[in-house]
Design a protein around this motif. Structure first.
Motif, PDB file in Angstrom:
ATOM      1  N   GLY A 233     -19.179  -9.543  -4.665  1.00 44.90           N
ATOM      2  CA  GLY A 233     -20.428  -9.908  -4.174  1.00 44.90           C
ATOM      3  C   GLY A 233     -20.698 -11.034  -4.661  1.00 44.90           C
ATOM      4  O   GLY A 233     -21.451 -11.890  -3.871  1.00 44.90           O
ATOM      5  N   ALA A 234     -21.482 -11.104  -5.816  1.00 45.33           N
ATOM      6  CA  ALA A 234     -22.494 -12.203  -5.720  1.00 45.33           C
ATOM      7  C   ALA A 234     -21.563 -12.940  -6.711  1.00 45.33           C
ATOM      8  O   ALA A 234     -21.822 -14.298  -5.985  1.00 45.33           O
ATOM      9  N   VAL A 235     -20.699 -12.994  -6.736  1.00 46.81           N
ATOM     10  CA  VAL A 235     -19.704 -14.275  -6.999  1.00 46.81           C
ATOM     11  C   VAL A 235     -19.703 -15.068  -5.501  1.00 46.81           C
ATOM     12  O   VAL A 235     -19.973 -16.127  -5.505  1.00 46.81           O
ATOM     13  N   THR A 236     -19.056 -14.353  -4.929  1.00 49.86           N
ATOM     14  CA  THR A 236     -18.786 -14.235  -3.136  1.00 49.86           C
ATOM     15  C   THR A 236     -19.971 -15.382  -2.349  1.00 49.86           C
ATOM     16  O   THR A 236     -19.627 -16.505  -2.191  1.00 49.86           O
ATOM     17  N   ALA A 237     -21.399 -14.854  -2.780  1.00 49.81           N
ATOM     18  CA  ALA A 237     -22.476 -15.475  -1.827  1.00 49.81           C
ATOM     19  C   ALA A 237     -22.891 -16.517  -2.895  1.00 49.81           C
ATOM     20  O   ALA A 237     -23.005 -17.803  -2.117  1.00 49.81           O
ATOM     21  N   ALA A 238     -23.216 -16.625  -4.019  1.00 49.91           N
ATOM     22  CA  ALA A 238     -23.181 -18.105  -4.915  1.00 49.91           C
ATOM     23  C   ALA A 238     -22.509 -19.071  -4.760  1.00 49.91           C
ATOM     24  O   ALA A 238     -22.630 -19.968  -4.568  1.00 49.91           O
TER      25      ALA A 238
ATOM     26  N   LEU B  35     -22.983   2.276   1.638  1.00 51.43           N
ATOM     27  CA  LEU B  35     -23.308   2.022   3.403  1.00 51.43           C
ATOM     28  C   LEU B  35     -24.870   1.565   3.290  1.00 51.43           C
ATOM     29  O   LEU B  35     -26.030   1.369   4.065  1.00 51.43           O
ATOM     30  N   SER B  36     -25.932   3.009   2.598  1.00 50.77           N
ATOM     31  CA  SER B  36     -27.311   2.936   2.032  1.00 50.77           C
ATOM     32  C   SER B  36     -28.001   1.743   1.726  1.00 50.77           C
ATOM     33  O   SER B  36     -28.714   2.043   1.271  1.00 50.77           O
ATOM     34  N   ASN B  37     -27.183   1.216   1.064  1.00 50.50           N
ATOM     35  CA  ASN B  37     -27.617  -0.150   0.474  1.00 50.50           C
ATOM     36  C   ASN B  37     -28.231  -1.381   1.037  1.00 50.50           C
ATOM     37  O   ASN B  37     -28.721  -2.133   1.075  1.00 50.50           O
ATOM     38  N   LEU B  38     -26.796  -1.294   2.590  1.00 52.68           N
ATOM     39  CA  LEU B  38     -27.326  -2.340   3.235  1.00 52.68           C
ATOM     40  C   LEU B  38     -28.183  -2.791   3.727  1.00 52.68           C
ATOM     41  O   LEU B  38     -28.628  -3.482   4.554  1.00 52.68           O
ATOM     42  N   ASN B  39     -28.995  -2.234   4.331  1.00 49.18           N
ATOM     43  CA  ASN B  39     -30.676  -2.624   3.847  1.00 49.18           C
ATOM     44  C   ASN B  39     -31.248  -2.977   3.117  1.00 49.18           C
ATOM     45  O   ASN B  39     -32.326  -3.499   4.242  1.00 49.18           O
ATOM     46  N   ARG B  40     -31.440  -3.487   1.950  1.00 46.98           N
ATOM     47  CA  ARG B  40     -31.617  -4.994   1.168  1.00 46.98           C
ATOM     48  C   ARG B  40     -31.063  -5.390   0.432  1.00 46.98           C
ATOM     49  O   ARG B  40     -31.258  -6.295   0.027  1.00 46.98           O
TER      50      ARG B  40
ATOM     51  N   VAL C 266     -20.216  -4.419   5.252  1.00 49.28           N
ATOM     52  CA  VAL C 266     -19.839  -3.252   5.815  1.00 49.28           C
ATOM     53  C   VAL C 266     -18.619  -3.836   4.971  1.00 49.28           C
ATOM     54  O   VAL C 266     -17.553  -2.732   5.416  1.00 49.28           O
ATOM     55  N   ASP C 267     -17.852  -5.069   5.108  1.00 48.95           N
ATOM     56  CA  ASP C 267     -16.659  -5.674   5.293  1.00 48.95           C
ATOM     57  C   ASP C 267     -16.341  -4.849   3.176  1.00 48.95           C
ATOM     58  O   ASP C 267     -15.299  -5.389   2.997  1.00 48.95           O
ATOM     59  N   THR C 268     -17.368  -5.183   2.934  1.00 52.63           N
ATOM     60  CA  THR C 268     -16.978  -4.612   1.221  1.00 52.63           C
ATOM     61  C   THR C 268     -17.760  -3.483   0.456  1.00 52.63           C
ATOM     62  O   THR C 268     -17.747  -3.220  -0.526  1.00 52.63           O
ATOM     63  N   LEU C 269     -17.964  -2.289   1.930  1.00 52.64           N
ATOM     64  CA  LEU C 269     -18.300  -1.217   0.719  1.00 52.64           C
ATOM     65  C   LEU C 269     -16.772  -1.035   0.023  1.00 52.64           C
ATOM     66  O   LEU C 269     -15.467  -0.563   0.574  1.00 52.64           O
TER      67      LEU C 269
END
Length: 382
Positions: free
Chosen positions: A88-93, A67-72, A78-81
Motif C-alpha cells: 500500500g505504501a508503494v502504490t500510494a506514494a 479490516l480494523s486498520n481502516l479507520n486510520r 477493503v480491496d487490499t485486505l
C-alpha cells in the motif's frame, strides 16, 4: 507527461515558500528517509513525504492489512485486505509522486537488522505501535547518529517530538534520546497500544502530518525542530501543549507513555503503583476496563466498574453531587479508590484524573490484572 514536469507542477506551491525555493526542493529530492510502520502514522507520513518530493522512502513493516486498520490507516482499503502494508505504501506514494523511490522492507525490525535497514538515511520516522520497536529504533539511531521523529497515540491524545543523539554542534540544539524520556522498563512496555485502548483516525492523521512536517524541516535545515521539547495533542479539547525534555535523564523520565489527558484544570497529584497484596482492605477497587473486558474476566468481588473513557469525562469531586446511576455515586465518603485495568497504564491515568478532582485515591494496581491466580492471591477483602 514526464516525471520531471509532473514534479515541478506538483511542488510549485511549496517552492514558492522562501524557506524552500528551488534549492530546497533539490534537498528534498536528494533526501532519504526511513519510515518504521506503514499503518496509522505511516499513512500520512508516507503520503505527505512523497507529495513533498522526498527522493527515497524506505518503509519497514511486516504486517498485513486488516479490516480494523481502516479507520486510520489510509494507505489501505477493503480491496487490499490481507496484503502486505508495504504494498500500500508503494502504490500510494507512486500515485502521488512517480519520481519518489519507495523501498519496501516487509520484515520485522529487530536489533539484528535495524542498523542495516536504517543506515544511510537522513531521518527516521518512528510510527510503530509498541515500545519494543521504539527502543530498537532508539538503539540503532543512537549508534548511527540519525535523528528520529517520534509519534505516539492513544485514544484522543498524541505525542510528537524529535530525538537526536548527535545534533550538529552549530545548531545549539540539545541531544535528547528516547531513554532520556521513557525508561526501558516493564512499566513502559506495558503501555497499551491502539488495539487495547482505541484511537480516533483523525487524531492519527494530525499526528502523522506533524511528523512529516518535522522531517521536512530537518532535511531543509529550517525552522525549529521539536528537539528537546514534546508537543502533546489533546483532540477532545482541541489543544496542544509543549513540555521541555532537554533536562531529562534516563533515571528521571519526565513524561509517561502516551495516554489520555485528564480533562481537568486542577493540578493533579501523582498517585503511585500499589501491589495487590499491599492494598488496604477497605479500599474500593475501581475497574476502568471496557465492559467487554470485565465480562470476559471479572475483577474481584465488590468491584465498582467505570470505563476509563467515561471516567475521564468526570469533572466533579467527591463533594459534588453525581447522577444516581453514576458508579461513584454510591461510594461512601472518605473511602480510598484503587483503580485497576488489564496491565496498568489506564489505571494510572484514572488515578491521576481522580486525584486531580480531589477524590481520595490510594494509587493504582501495579501491573494490572496480570493473571486470575495472582489477583485472587493478592486480594484479601475484609
Amino acid at each position: 507527461m514526464s516525471t520531471v514536469h509532473t514534479a515541478t507542477g506538483r511542488t510549485v506551491r511549496q517552492r514558492t515558500l522562501p524557506q524552500i525555493g528551488d534549492s530546497g526542493q533539490v534537498l528534498l529530492a536528494r533526501a532519504k528517509v526511513a519510515v518504521v510502520g506503514a499503518g496509522g502514522l505511516g499513512s500520512p507520513v508516507i503520503q505527505y513525504l512523497a507529495a513533498a518530493g522526498i527522493g527515497t522512502v524506505h518503509v519497514i513493516d511486516d504486517d498485513t492489512v486488516e479490516l480494523s486498520n481502516l479507520n486510520r490507516q489510509t494507505l489501505h482499503g477493503v480491496d487490499t485486505l490481507g496484503q502486505p502494508k508495504t504494498d500500500g505504501a508503494v502504490t500510494a506514494a507512486h500515485r502521488l509522486s512517480p519520481e519518489t523511490t519507495v523501498v519496501p522492507h516487509s520484515v520485522r525490525l529487530t536489533d539484528a537488522n535495524s542498523r542495516e535497514l536504517l543506515a544511510g538515511v537522513d531521518v527516521i520516522l518512528d510510527g510503530s505501535d509498541s515500545f519494543t520497536t521504539r527502543f530498537i529504533v532508539h538503539r540503532a539511531a543512537t549508534a548511527l547518529g540519525t535523528p528520529v521523529v517520534y509519534g505516539a497515540l492513544m485514544q484522543w491524545n498524541a505525542q510528537v517530538t524529535v530525538f537526536w543523539s548527535a545534533p550538529p554542534a552549530a545548531s545549539g540544539l540539545p541531544a535528547t534520546v528516547l531513554t532520556d524520556v521513557f525508561e526501558d522498563s516493564a512499566a513502559t512496555h506495558a503501555a497499551p497500544g491502539c488495539a487495547e485502548a482505541g484511537v480516533l483516525g483523525a487524531v492519527v492523521g494530525i499526528t502523522g502530518s506533524f511528523m512529516a512536517l518535522e522531517a521536512i524541516k530537518l532535511i531543509l535545515g529550517t525552522g525549529t525542530p521539536l528537539l528537546g521539547r514534546m508537543m502533546l495533542l489533546d483532540g477532545l479539547t482541541g489543544t496542544t501543549t509543549e513540555i521541555p525534555l532537554a533536562a531529562a535523564t534516563a533515571s528521571t523520565p519526565t513524561v509517561t507513555p502516551p495516554g489520555p489527558t485528564p480533562a481537568t484544570h486542577r493540578a493533579p497529584s501523582a498517585p503511585g503503583p500499589v501491589a495487590s497484596g499491599e492494598a488496604d482492605s477497605s479500599a474500593i477497587w475501581l475497574d476502568v476496563r471496557r465492559p467487554e473486558e470485565c465480562r470476559e474476566r471479572p475483577g474481584p468481588a465488590d468491584t465498582v466498574e467505570l470505563p476509563l473513557d467515561r471516567l475521564l469525562r468526570l469533572d466533579a469531586g467527591p463533594e459534588d453531587s453525581l447522577p444516581a446511576d453514576h458508579p461513584l455515586s454510591a461510594v461512601p465518603p472518605g473511602r480510598m479508590l484503587l483503580p485497576f485495568c488489564a496491565s496498568g497504564p489506564r489505571s494510572a491515568a484514572a488515578a491521576r484524573h481522580l486525584a486531580g478532582l480531589g477524590w481520595p485515591v490510594l494509587g493504582y494496581l501495579d501491573g494490572g490484572l496480570r493473571s486470575p491466580a495472582s489477583t485472587a492471591a493478592g486480594v484479601q477483602r475484609g
